[in-house]
Every structure is written in structure tokens, then in C-alpha cells.
Design an enzyme around this catalytic site. Sequence first.
Site, PDB file in Angstrom:
ATOM      1  N   ASP A 184     -48.040  45.693 -78.535  1.00 26.38           N
ATOM      2  CA  ASP A 184     -48.624  46.720 -77.503  1.00 26.38           C
ATOM      3  C   ASP A 184     -49.239  45.880 -76.352  1.00 26.38           C
ATOM      4  OD1 ASP A 184     -50.759  45.459 -79.104  1.00 26.38           O
ATOM      5  OD2 ASP A 184     -51.961  47.270 -78.661  1.00 26.38           O
ATOM      6  N   GLU A 185     -49.472  46.856 -75.228  1.00 28.46           N
ATOM      7  CA  GLU A 185     -50.204  46.501 -74.099  1.00 28.46           C
ATOM      8  C   GLU A 185     -49.703  45.039 -73.423  1.00 28.46           C
ATOM      9  OE1 GLU A 185     -54.469  48.890 -75.282  1.00 28.46           O
ATOM     10  OE2 GLU A 185     -54.165  46.754 -75.903  1.00 28.46           O
ATOM     11  N   VAL A 186     -48.337  45.193 -73.324  1.00 29.66           N
ATOM     12  CA  VAL A 186     -47.973  43.649 -72.666  1.00 29.66           C
ATOM     13  C   VAL A 186     -48.237  43.912 -71.171  1.00 29.66           C
ATOM     14  CG1 VAL A 186     -45.893  42.484 -71.809  1.00 29.66           C
ATOM     15  CG2 VAL A 186     -46.211  43.554 -74.326  1.00 29.66           C
TER      16      VAL A 186
END
Length: 326
Positions: free
Chosen positions: A224-226
Site C-alpha cells: 500500500d501507499e507507494v
Amino acid sequence: FFFFFFFFKQKTAYEIMPSLVGSEMCIRDRLYLFEFNEDMTEVTIDSLPIHVKDGPRFEHRGLMIDTARHFMTKKTIMQVISSMALVKLNVLHWHISDDDSFPLYSPSYPSLAKDAAFSPSMVYTKRDILEITSQAKRYFIKIVPEIDTPSHTRAIGLHEPLRKLLTCFDTRRTVEIKGYGRVRGGPPEGVLDPTMNETYAFMKNALKDVFGYFNWDMVHLGGDEVLEECWDSKKSIKKFMDDNGIRDYKELLGYYIERLRKVVKDINPSKKTIQWITPHESKVKYGEDQILQYWGNSKNLKDVYLSLIHICRCRRYAVCRSRWSP
């Protein structure tokens, strides 16, 4: 922080027949069948004979702990496990690594935890993990370890031999906060380079170590949240995308996830993989057998809708989260 998770399936049940009333199992595990007097010296059972048939609504009844940001001692984790058993939770999702720390001892990289933990005393040793997993098995609780990648990996770069695998190592990003404008905050960042073969060699070794500790059937791979600006800052990544027909960073994340899943299957073909999903990742192409775990604010129904519709359209299992605050 603790998070509760529920998996959409039903499994396991129990049945109490009249002959079992008064048995050790009932006294220990079904106290709601009994009525005690004030000084607990007498007990009565009304409405005999009793026939109870019950089962959980969800197969996966999970609790998440995050020891990468908030270190917990071995004793505390074991207390969490025994407490989970009391309320019939059966899966401990252990978020082990993040930007803040990597506290798990890795036989393949013996100095990694030493360099990446909050302190030398805040490292989970082989013996610690053995005691924790033994406690979990004693209470029939599954542990799902999470090594969060490709983002949330700044701590890995604290071990200098692995720093070359990261983009944006130890930099802070600018965050938009409504009513306050643009601020810089949070822990320094780090994102693995998904185009380097060395990245997957490291992940294969690290996951082998993790699987050696946790021999259950699931592993959480994060995802997530790259921070796309980190990938965008490296020319070799852009060239790799051009050479391989990868049009945007969503597709690049999909490439990384699929290649990492192949690494998992090479180590253990029966291991199931879980990934985080938010509206940001809803355009990523996931494998057919992938388990997707929704991460987001349940107050924003549009975000929930976009993520769960994507999961259902692809006929995948879903794990949903609800936050618990003391």
C-alpha cells in the site's frame, strides 16, 4: 494500535448436548450457561436439558498489532494472544516491518535487525519467535506475518549493504493536511526499486527466514501507499518501464506484486498471499487467488465502495478492517 479484521467465510462450530452440561468443557468455556450466587459458592443451571448449537459468523477473526512503529515485548505479545483466545479471535496479523523499524532477526542478514530496530534490546530473536508461535499454537491462533513492501521500507536501508535497493531513502515527503496546508512530517521514507533483480533476491531470502519462523498458510506482503514520486525520481526505473511497455506506476506496482508472489510460490507453493488495497491501488491487476485487505477510512463510503467493488468484480476474498481505540 490494534485493528480488528473479519474474513467473509464461515468455519468451525460447536454443539453442546445435554450430556455435556457440567463437563469441564462447559465450566471452563461456556460460563454463560450458569448462574452464580453473590459469593460464588453456588451455581444453578436453568431450563435443563440444554442443547446449544453455535458457530462463528466469520472464519477469519483477526487482530492486528504493529510492532514496527510501536515495539511490544515478547511478554506483551503473548498476553495479547491469550486475550484473543478469551474473545474467540483466531488470527493475529503481525505488522512486523515499516519505515520506522525492522525488528525481526533474519538469519540471512544477521545485522539487519541490529541496524534497523529501535535499539538492540528491541529485536525479536529466534527464541522469542519460537515462544510466541508456540503460545499461538497452544491457543489455536494463526499468525499472519507482514513484511510491508515495496513502500514502507526505509528501515531496510538502515542496513547499509541493502541501501542501494531503495529509492528516496531517508527523505521526508510533503503532506497535504486540510486546514493547515502543506507540511513535512512522519518518519523518513523509503521505497524498494522494483526493477532490480537484487530486490527480489533480498525478498526471497527475507521471506525464507519469515516462513521458517511462521509455518502457517498465509503471508501478508503489504503493497500500500507507494510513493510514485520516488520511482519517478530514478531514470533507470523510467527506462525499465519504457523497455517493458509499462505505462504507469500502477502497472509497475502490479509488476512488482506479481513477481513477488512468484518468489513466494518458489519458496512454498501452498502459501496464500495477502495485499492491502485502497482506492489508490484499485487499478492494480491482482492474481486470481490473491486475498485483498481493505485499508481506509470507513467514513468515506465512496472509498469503501470503489475498493470492495474491485475485489468482488475479480471474485477474490476480502478482509475488512475496523479500528479500535482505547
